[in-house]
Scaffold this motif. Structure first.
Motif, PDB file in Angstrom:
ATOM      1  N   CYS A  25       0.828  -1.211   0.000  1.00 21.34           N
ATOM      2  CA  CYS A  25       0.000   0.000   0.000  1.00 21.34           C
ATOM      3  C   CYS A  25       0.859   1.258   0.000  1.00 21.34           C
ATOM      4  CB  CYS A  25      -0.942  -0.004   1.205  1.00 21.34           C
ATOM      5  SG  CYS A  25      -2.253  -1.237   1.105  1.00 21.34           S
ATOM      6  N   ALA A  30      -0.904   4.014  -2.634  1.00 16.45           N
ATOM      7  CA  ALA A  30      -2.292   3.943  -2.166  1.00 16.45           C
ATOM      8  C   ALA A  30      -2.433   4.432  -0.730  1.00 16.45           C
ATOM      9  CB  ALA A  30      -2.815   2.515  -2.288  1.00 16.45           C
ATOM     10  N   GLY A  31      -1.337   4.474   0.002  1.00 16.14           N
ATOM     11  CA  GLY A  31      -1.369   4.959   1.376  1.00 16.14           C
ATOM     12  C   GLY A  31      -1.160   3.851   2.377  1.00 16.14           C
ATOM     13  N   LEU A  34      -4.260   2.405   4.217  1.00 18.28           N
ATOM     14  CA  LEU A  34      -5.421   2.032   3.406  1.00 18.28           C
ATOM     15  C   LEU A  34      -6.220   0.882   4.016  1.00 18.28           C
ATOM     16  CD1 LEU A  34      -7.080   2.353   0.777  1.00 18.28           C
ATOM     17  CD2 LEU A  34      -5.559   0.645  -0.239  1.00 18.28           C
ATOM     18  N   PRO A  45     -11.953   3.433  -0.904  1.00 17.68           N
ATOM     19  CA  PRO A  45     -10.784   4.020  -1.560  1.00 17.68           C
ATOM     20  C   PRO A  45     -11.146   4.664  -2.887  1.00 17.68           C
ATOM     21  CG  PRO A  45     -10.790   1.663  -1.881  1.00 17.68           C
ATOM     22  CD  PRO A  45     -11.936   1.980  -0.954  1.00 17.68           C
ATOM     23  N   SER A  46     -10.345   5.619  -3.280  1.00 20.20           N
ATOM     24  CA  SER A  46     -10.559   6.249  -4.578  1.00 20.20           C
ATOM     25  C   SER A  46     -10.177   5.268  -5.680  1.00 20.20           C
ATOM     26  CB  SER A  46      -9.703   7.518  -4.700  1.00 20.20           C
ATOM     27  OG  SER A  46      -8.327   7.167  -4.753  1.00 20.20           O
ATOM     28  N   GLU A  48      -8.285   5.877  -8.066  1.00 21.85           N
ATOM     29  CA  GLU A  48      -6.846   6.051  -8.276  1.00 21.85           C
ATOM     30  C   GLU A  48      -6.036   5.143  -7.341  1.00 21.85           C
ATOM     31  OE1 GLU A  48      -4.115   9.883  -9.017  1.00 21.85           O
ATOM     32  OE2 GLU A  48      -5.040   9.830  -7.028  1.00 21.85           O
ATOM     33  N   LYS A  49      -6.418   5.066  -6.064  1.00 16.87           N
ATOM     34  CA  LYS A  49      -5.698   4.219  -5.111  1.00 16.87           C
ATOM     35  C   LYS A  49      -5.820   2.744  -5.485  1.00 16.87           C
ATOM     36  CE  LYS A  49      -5.746   7.245  -1.122  1.00 16.87           C
ATOM     37  NZ  LYS A  49      -6.053   7.396   0.306  1.00 16.87           N
TER      38      LYS A  49
END
Length: 116
Positions: A25, A30-31, A34, A45-46, A48-49
């Protein structure tokens, strides 16, 4: 979106590839939090992620989301290479000897099948 399935897929794909989910992640963009956000806060989640993570893991977003099964038959090549590289040189030699034996056996089998 089935968040439980999404998290399960992330964890299973990471396990198969020998990657920690938090590392995947973080490194994908993605963070780091997440999975925690999905499990504990109910966040979604978006797109994009999800795309970042899927690309990093080498799967489609549909596979990651559980919308379709994996396309590969057997372990992915990068996983096999990673596992091979984690072996000692002596174990790598043993594995290569065994692999050559299997290839020779398959070749013999194929030759005898074609003779019939």
């Amino acid at each position: 979106m089935n968040k439980e399935l999404f998290v399960k897929n992330i964890k299973n794909i990471c396990l198969a590839k020998g990657i920690k989910p938090t590392v995947a992640c973080r490194e994908s963009g993605a963070g780091t939090n997440l999975i925690n956000q999905l499990e504990n806060r109910g966040s979604i989640p978006s797109v994009e992620k999800v795309q970042f993570l899927a690309q990093y893991l080498g799967v489609t977003t549909s596979e990651l989301l559980g919308e379709e099964g994996p396309h590969e038959e057997g372990p992915a090549q990068p996983y096999l290479v990673m596992r091979y590289n984690s072996l000692s040189p002596a174990s790598q030699d043993k594995l290569m000897t065994f692999l050559e034996y299997l290839v020779a056996e398959e070749s013999k089998k194929n030759m005898s099948d074609s003779d019939t």
